[in-house]
Each structure stands twice: as structure tokens, then as C-alpha cells.
Design an enzyme around this catalytic site. Structure first.
Site, PDB file in Angstrom:
ATOM      1  N   ASP A  21      -0.315  -8.793 -11.941  1.00 12.10           N
ATOM      2  CA  ASP A  21       1.076  -9.187 -12.172  1.00 12.10           C
ATOM      3  C   ASP A  21       1.200  -9.720 -13.601  1.00 12.10           C
ATOM      4  O   ASP A  21       0.662 -10.781 -13.906  1.00 12.10           O
ATOM      5  CB  ASP A  21       1.432 -10.259 -11.129  1.00 12.10           C
ATOM      6  CG  ASP A  21       2.772 -10.922 -11.401  1.00 12.10           C
ATOM      7  OD1 ASP A  21       3.570 -10.363 -12.188  1.00 12.10           O
ATOM      8  OD2 ASP A  21       3.009 -12.002 -10.820  1.00 12.10           O
ATOM      9  N   ASN A  23       4.162 -10.404 -15.237  1.00 11.93           N
ATOM     10  CA  ASN A  23       5.346 -11.218 -15.566  1.00 11.93           C
ATOM     11  C   ASN A  23       5.561 -12.385 -14.605  1.00 11.93           C
ATOM     12  O   ASN A  23       6.621 -12.993 -14.582  1.00 11.93           O
ATOM     13  CB  ASN A  23       6.596 -10.328 -15.637  1.00 11.93           C
ATOM     14  CG  ASN A  23       6.890  -9.659 -14.298  1.00 11.93           C
ATOM     15  OD1 ASN A  23       6.104  -9.794 -13.349  1.00 11.93           O
ATOM     16  ND2 ASN A  23       8.000  -8.953 -14.196  1.00 11.93           N
ATOM     17  N   ASP A  25       6.000 -12.695 -11.377  1.00 13.59           N
ATOM     18  CA  ASP A  25       6.925 -12.692 -10.233  1.00 13.59           C
ATOM     19  C   ASP A  25       6.202 -12.520  -8.894  1.00 13.59           C
ATOM     20  O   ASP A  25       6.837 -12.368  -7.855  1.00 13.59           O
ATOM     21  CB  ASP A  25       8.011 -11.612 -10.401  1.00 13.59           C
ATOM     22  CG  ASP A  25       7.430 -10.198 -10.440  1.00 13.59           C
ATOM     23  OD1 ASP A  25       6.182 -10.052 -10.358  1.00 13.59           O
ATOM     24  OD2 ASP A  25       8.205  -9.234 -10.543  1.00 13.59           O
ATOM     25  N   ASP A  29       2.399  -4.986 -11.506  1.00 12.60           N
ATOM     26  CA  ASP A  29       3.303  -4.106 -12.251  1.00 12.60           C
ATOM     27  C   ASP A  29       2.521  -3.237 -13.231  1.00 12.60           C
ATOM     28  O   ASP A  29       1.316  -3.401 -13.392  1.00 12.60           O
ATOM     29  CB  ASP A  29       4.372  -4.947 -12.974  1.00 12.60           C
ATOM     30  CG  ASP A  29       3.749  -6.141 -13.676  1.00 12.60           C
ATOM     31  OD1 ASP A  29       2.769  -5.920 -14.419  1.00 12.60           O
ATOM     32  OD2 ASP A  29       4.192  -7.293 -13.455  1.00 12.60           O
ATOM     33  N   ASP A 203       1.954  13.848  -1.808  1.00  9.46           N
ATOM     34  CA  ASP A 203       2.030  13.273  -0.476  1.00  9.46           C
ATOM     35  C   ASP A 203       2.323  14.361   0.584  1.00  9.46           C
ATOM     36  O   ASP A 203       3.162  15.239   0.358  1.00  9.46           O
ATOM     37  CB  ASP A 203       3.179  12.252  -0.498  1.00  9.46           C
ATOM     38  CG  ASP A 203       3.161  11.291   0.660  1.00  9.46           C
ATOM     39  OD1 ASP A 203       2.157  10.610   0.845  1.00  9.46           O
ATOM     40  OD2 ASP A 203       4.188  11.217   1.376  1.00  9.46           O
ATOM     41  N   GLU A 273      -2.570  15.450  -0.701  1.00 10.13           N
ATOM     42  CA  GLU A 273      -2.864  14.665   0.494  1.00 10.13           C
ATOM     43  C   GLU A 273      -2.730  15.647   1.651  1.00 10.13           C
ATOM     44  O   GLU A 273      -1.656  15.880   2.179  1.00 10.13           O
ATOM     45  CB  GLU A 273      -1.898  13.495   0.678  1.00 10.13           C
ATOM     46  CG  GLU A 273      -2.364  12.592   1.809  1.00 10.13           C
ATOM     47  CD  GLU A 273      -1.254  11.935   2.624  1.00 10.13           C
ATOM     48  OE1 GLU A 273      -1.550  11.000   3.363  1.00 10.13           O
ATOM     49  OE2 GLU A 273      -0.092  12.372   2.552  1.00 10.13           O
TER      50      GLU A 273
HETATM   51  C1  GLC Z   1       1.299   9.424   3.237  1.00 14.85           C
HETATM   52  C2  GLC Z   1       1.060   8.123   2.524  1.00 14.85           C
HETATM   53  C3  GLC Z   1       1.514   7.001   3.405  1.00 14.85           C
HETATM   54  C4  GLC Z   1       2.977   7.193   3.713  1.00 14.85           C
HETATM   55  C5  GLC Z   1       3.235   8.564   4.310  1.00 14.85           C
HETATM   56  C6  GLC Z   1       4.687   8.902   4.334  1.00 14.85           C
HETATM   57  O1  GLC Z   1       0.500   9.574   4.357  1.00 14.85           O
HETATM   58  O2  GLC Z   1      -0.271   8.001   2.136  1.00 14.85           O
HETATM   59  O3  GLC Z   1       1.290   5.743   2.808  1.00 14.85           O
HETATM   60  O4  GLC Z   1       3.399   6.202   4.605  1.00 14.85           O
HETATM   61  O5  GLC Z   1       2.633   9.574   3.553  1.00 14.85           O
HETATM   62  O6  GLC Z   1       5.158   9.151   3.036  1.00 14.85           O
END
Ligand code: GLC
Length: 531
Positions: A21, A23, A25, A29, A203, A273
Site C-alpha cells: 500500500d 498511499n 489507505d 496499489d 480468465d 485459465e
Molecule cells: C476465475 C478467477 C476467480 C473468479 C472467477 C470468475 O476462476 O480465478 O477468482 O472468481 O474466474 O471470474
């Protein structure tokens, strides 16, 4: 063929809210990441990291902590702005660190302007950007289950139609059968590549396209305890996930990324992923015109058990062949950290060291999850401080830099998630301790870079190891290394060729010449064989 940069690289996953962090808060970041890049590379005691992956940095209402994007081309104000992103990329590149960002194309937030338009009326031009099915409130269009539980359909009374959400109802799925959606995501890819990003972690990539007829999913027939998607529900996602048409979408993404750089060098990369329906089919996504890398999640739930690891490695090696390049990952932001998982069973510290040797000596690209290199465990999160809708906060706690307040993560009185036990486990205490886990990670990364057999050699299982030891060869035509991991609580003997120990996780054995190998309980040794 010489290896590409992403085959040689050691990646490091950063959860930006939890790294540092800058800043005050209480929230990590991008400037905080920039301030800590020396830890990763570019100075004498750096870890030796070649590339970082940042979890989502876009504006988001945070229903799913950034995986619900409301603006693909901005930065969440908690994390900084586009100028801080540019500073981070420039500073990383100066140190030889590449930066890949998270792309979340499967769904947007329900606060994204596209969805706000889409839901406003059945005649809206963006209606077909999402998956809507008109109907009555009592009968969802099919039996699909959300990954987070319950039906994947939500009824909207205003237009008397259901929309699809494979995750939270605040995360409506985009319709990749609509070419305008495909083009809009291509524009997002260009936006970040133009800003200097070196690629994307994409993702839920295998789920981008759904069955055109939205047929019911069958029940799952096979289960494997080490395949995380088998743990999620009883349905086989035959029609909602990993459809054949998804490969066209991926090829489209690749054409865009390939148009950057000089084309031949594979400069910018796509890391999926990937949750294929069957693990054997993971390599189908790794083709010269599709993804460069795909996550292999077989270690994310695996118990600390040589035979489980061996089965996962053998299956990966067999299905990948020589053409596809594996990745390895022990922990990420979606599952309990491996060190927490292993601690349920025994000597955690020794096991963390053995696992590190495994991660960094297998054939393929390793991904380190921030904090695993110091042995961070999941933080205990009291019920009233829980934030994640599906309970993943523990593995996302602030990075533990020192024993100071908030582990040196933030000067604020409160941090966005509670810190773990930073008095016991932190960077400052391990940085100059040659026996620390951090020093072991650093040594392993160095050794991997100096040892061609580890970086690019073939993998072959060792013939005559005890069942509770994981032992394998890594070989190039001119170099032969044996990696021996004793995962049992007993000493073990191995009949190896003569050689010299390059690294051991227990005693200072480097340099020792041996004719056969004695391993202490939970000891890992890397042996340079003479022949
Ligand atoms: C992927 C991400 C996870 C997220 C999901 C929905 O599995 O790694 O963190 O919740 O997609 O986007």
C-alpha cells in the site's frame, strides 16, 4: 528450437490489493508494486523473477473482487490510475520483468455500461451482447449450475427474460456468438498491448462460448479428487464449457496478440485459465495459433503425497507430449495456500521446501503465488471481516514484508483484509538468512537458470524409487540432473549414478560427491550426475 522467453521465465502472481500500500489507505496499489520491484528482480538479493501476472486491476464494484469488470480500459481507483500502470510497466521493463494482466472476457459486471444497456429493453442494440432467453419466472431455460452454486440463470421481470451468469448473478456472461462482442474484446486486448503489457492471463477461457441450443448438462460420472473442477458441483459441464467453437475465439485473440512484436518472437503471450472438461485435453489449447501457456491446476488440491504428484506429472507429460509446454502452480488466489493445506498433515516447513524444489525443477514454466516464497499461510479471517462471497479471503491476505505494523504492508490502522502472522513469517527476517525458505527459492531460481537440464531438459521418471519419493531425471544431450524428493517422514536410500549434489533442502550438502543417495525425511536433493 531455442526456448521462448515465456518457457524460460519464472512467473510471480501478484494480487494487487494485497502486495503493498503506497498511499496509506489500507489497500495495496500499483505504485506499491512498483516500489517493491527490486524484491523481484534487478538488485543483488532479488528473487530472480522474469514476469509478473497482476490479478484484475480494472474498475469494478468488487462483487467478485475485480473479476466483475465495469470498465475494461481503466484502473480501479483503489489501485491507482493509468499513469500508475504506465509507471509500473516502465519500471518493470527496466529490470527485465515482463507484465501480464488479467483479462476477464467471459462476463462483465452487471454495472458495466454494456449490460446496463442490454438489460434496459429487449430491443436494445446491445441486447444480444449477453445471453437472454425469454420465458416465465418459474422455469429457467436449462439446468446449468453457476460455479458459485445455484442456478446459472436470473430472471428479469422488466423484460420477462432470463440472463445467464456462470458465476455470481452480478456477473452476466457475454455472448461470444455475437461478432460485435468478439470485436469489443479484441479492442480491449489492443488497448493493453498498446500500453506495453506483455500479455494476458485470460480468465475462464475455455468457457467463453456455450452450446447454441443451450442443452441441459448431464450429471458427472467420473471424479478425481485432485481436479479442482470436479470438486465444484455434480454436473458435467458438457454444454456450458469447453465447446469446440471456443478454439475459434482463442485463435482470434492470438491473431491480435501476434500482430504485436515482430510476429515470430512470440513477444506478447496468452496464458489461459483453462478448466478443460477432461484434464487430458488441456494441451488442445496450446497450439501455434492458440494459447502459449495454460494453467495446469492439478497441484492446487493435491495432498502432499508423492504418488498423487507423480500421477499428475505423468498425466501432464503424457498428454502434452513434446509439442506443448506445461506450467506448474502450487497456489493461487482461488484456493487455500499449499503451505496451509500441507500443514494439516505434518512438518510444514520441510514440506514447503520440498514442494518448492518440485515446482522449480519440473519441465515447464513455474508460477509462484506472492508470499509462498516466504511460507505465508492463509490468514484467519473472523466472520465479520469476510469479504469474498465464496470464502477465498484467507489466501489473499496482505504480503508480509516485515515484523512492523501490518507486516510493513500499510501504515493505515486497518488493512482491507486482516494480515496473517507476519511476526513469525516475513521477508525482512528471511532476506539475509541463508537457511530461509526465501533463500531456497532464490537459489533454486538461480540454479534453474544456470542449469540447461533444468531449464529445457526432458523429463523422465526415475526407475527405482520408493513409492513415497518423487524422483525424476532432467536431461539434455550434454547434461543429466536427478531430482529426488523424499516426501516421507522416514530416511530413504536411492541407488543413483555417481554425482555431485547441486542443492539440498536440509543440510549444506551442495558440492558433496556421492555414489548413492541418502535422503533425510522430507529432504529434496538436486543431483548433477557424472554420466
Ligand atoms: C476465475 C478467477 C476467480 C473468479 C472467477 C470468475 O476462476 O480465478 O477468482 O472468481 O474466474 O471470474
Amino acid at each position: 528450437m531455442p526456448l521462448k522467453w515465456w518457457q524460460r521465465a519464472v512467473f510471480y502472481q501478484i494480487y494487487p490489493r494485497s502486495f503493498a500500500d503506497s498511499n496509506g489507505d489500507g489497500i495495496g496499489d500499483l505504485d506499491g508494486v512498483t516500489a517493491h520491484l527490486d524484491y523481484l528482480n534487478g538488485s543483488a538479493d532479488s528473487l530472480g523473477i522474469d514476469a509478473i501476472w497482476l490479478n484484475p486491476v480494472n474498475p469494478s464494484p468488487l462483487d467478485d473482487w475485480g473479476y466483475d469488470v465495469s470498465d475494461y480500459c481503466g484502473i480501479h481507483p483503489d489501485l491507482g490510475d493509468l499513469a500508475s500502470f504506465d509507471r509500473l510497466v516502465a519500471a518493470a521493463h527496466r529490470r527485465g520483468i515482463r507484465v501480464i494482466v488479467d483479462l476477464v472476457p467471459n462476463h462483465t459486471s452487471n454495472q458495466h455500461p454494456w449490460f446496463i444497456e442490454s438489460r434496459s429493453s429487449a430491443a436494445n442494440p446491445k441486447r444480444d451482447w449477453y445471453i437472454w432467453v425469454p420465458g416465465s419466472p418459474t422455469r429457467p431455460p436449462n439446468n446449468w449450475q453457476s460455479t458459485f452454486g445455484g442456478s446459472a440463470w436470473k430472471f428479469e421481470a422488466a423484460t420477462r427474460a432470463w440472463y445467464l451468469h456462470m458465476f455470481l448473478e452480478q456477473q452476466p456472461d457475454l455472448n461470444f456468438r455475437n461478432p460485435e462482442v468478439v470485436e469489443a474484446i479484441h479492442d480491449v486486448i489492443r488497448f493493453w498491448l498498446d500500453r506495453g503489457a506483455d500479455g494476458f492471463r485470460i480468465d475462464v477461457i475455455a468457457g467463453l462460448i456455450k452450446d447454441a441450443q443451450l442443452r441441459d448438462n448431464p450429471l458427472r460420472t467420473a471424479t478425481d479428487p485432485d481436479i479442482p473442477w470436479h470438486a465444484k458441483g455434480t454436473q458435467d459441464p458438457l454444454y456450458s464449457h469447453d465447446r469446440p467453437e471456443v478454439h475459434d475465439i482463442i485463435r482470434g485473440f492470438r491473431r491480435v496478440s501476434e500482430s504485436y512484436g515482430d510476429g515470430a518472437s512470440d513477444d506478447r503471450i496468452l496464458v489461459g485459465e483453462t478448466w478443460p472438461r477432461e484434464h487430458e485435453r488441456l494441451a488442445d489449447f496450446l497450439r501455434p495459433d492458440e494459447l502459449e501457456l495454460a494453467f495446469n491446476f492439478r497441484f492446487l488440491l493435491a495432498r502432499y503425497d508423492a504418488s498423487r504428484f507423480r500421477a499428475a506429472i505423468e498425466q501432464t507429460e503424457r498428454s502434452f507430449g513434446a509439442g506443448a509446454w506445461p506450467t506448474w502452480t502450487l497456489s493461487n488466489h482461488d484456493f487455500p495456500r499449499h503451505i496451509t493445506r500441507y500443514s494439516r498433515e505434518g512438518d510444514t516447513d520441510a514440506r514447503a521446501r520440498v514442494a518448492a524444489v518440485m515446482l522449480l525443477t519440473l519441465r515447464g514454466t513455474p508460477f509462484i503465488y506472492y508470499g509462498e516464497e516466504i511460507g505465508m499461510r492463509d490468514a484467519a479471517i473472523p466472520a465479520e471481516l469476510k469479504l469474498d462471497p465464496v470464502g477465498r479471503d484467507g489466501c489473499r491476505s496482505p504480503m508480509q514484508w516485515s515484523a512492523a505494523r501490518n507486516g510493513g504492508f500499510s501504515t493505515n490502522d486497518a488493512t482491507w483484509l486482516p494480515c496473517g502472522d507476519f511476526k513469525a513469517v516475513n521477508v525482512a527476517q528471511q532476506l539475509n538468512d541463508t537457511h530461509s525458505l526465501l533463500s531456497l527459492y532464490r537459489r533454486l531460481i538461480q540454479l534453474r537458470k544456470q542449469t540447461p537440464a533444468l531449464a529445457e531438459g526432458t523429463y523422465r521418471e526415475f526407475e527405482s524409487a520408493a513409492e513415497d519419493c518423487l524422483v525424476f531425471h532432467r536431461e539434455t544431450p550434454s547434461q543429466h540432473v536427478i531430482v529426488a524428493l523424499n516426501m516421507s517422514n522416514e530416511p530413504r536410500e536411492l541407488k543413483t549414478p555417481t554425482g555431485k549434489i547441486l542443492l539440498s533442502t536440509t543440510a549444506e550438502r551442495a558440492g558433496e560427491s556421492i555414489a548413492s543417495l541418502s535422503l533425510a525425511p522430507n529432504e529434496a536433493v538436486i543431483l548433477g550426475a557424472s554420466a
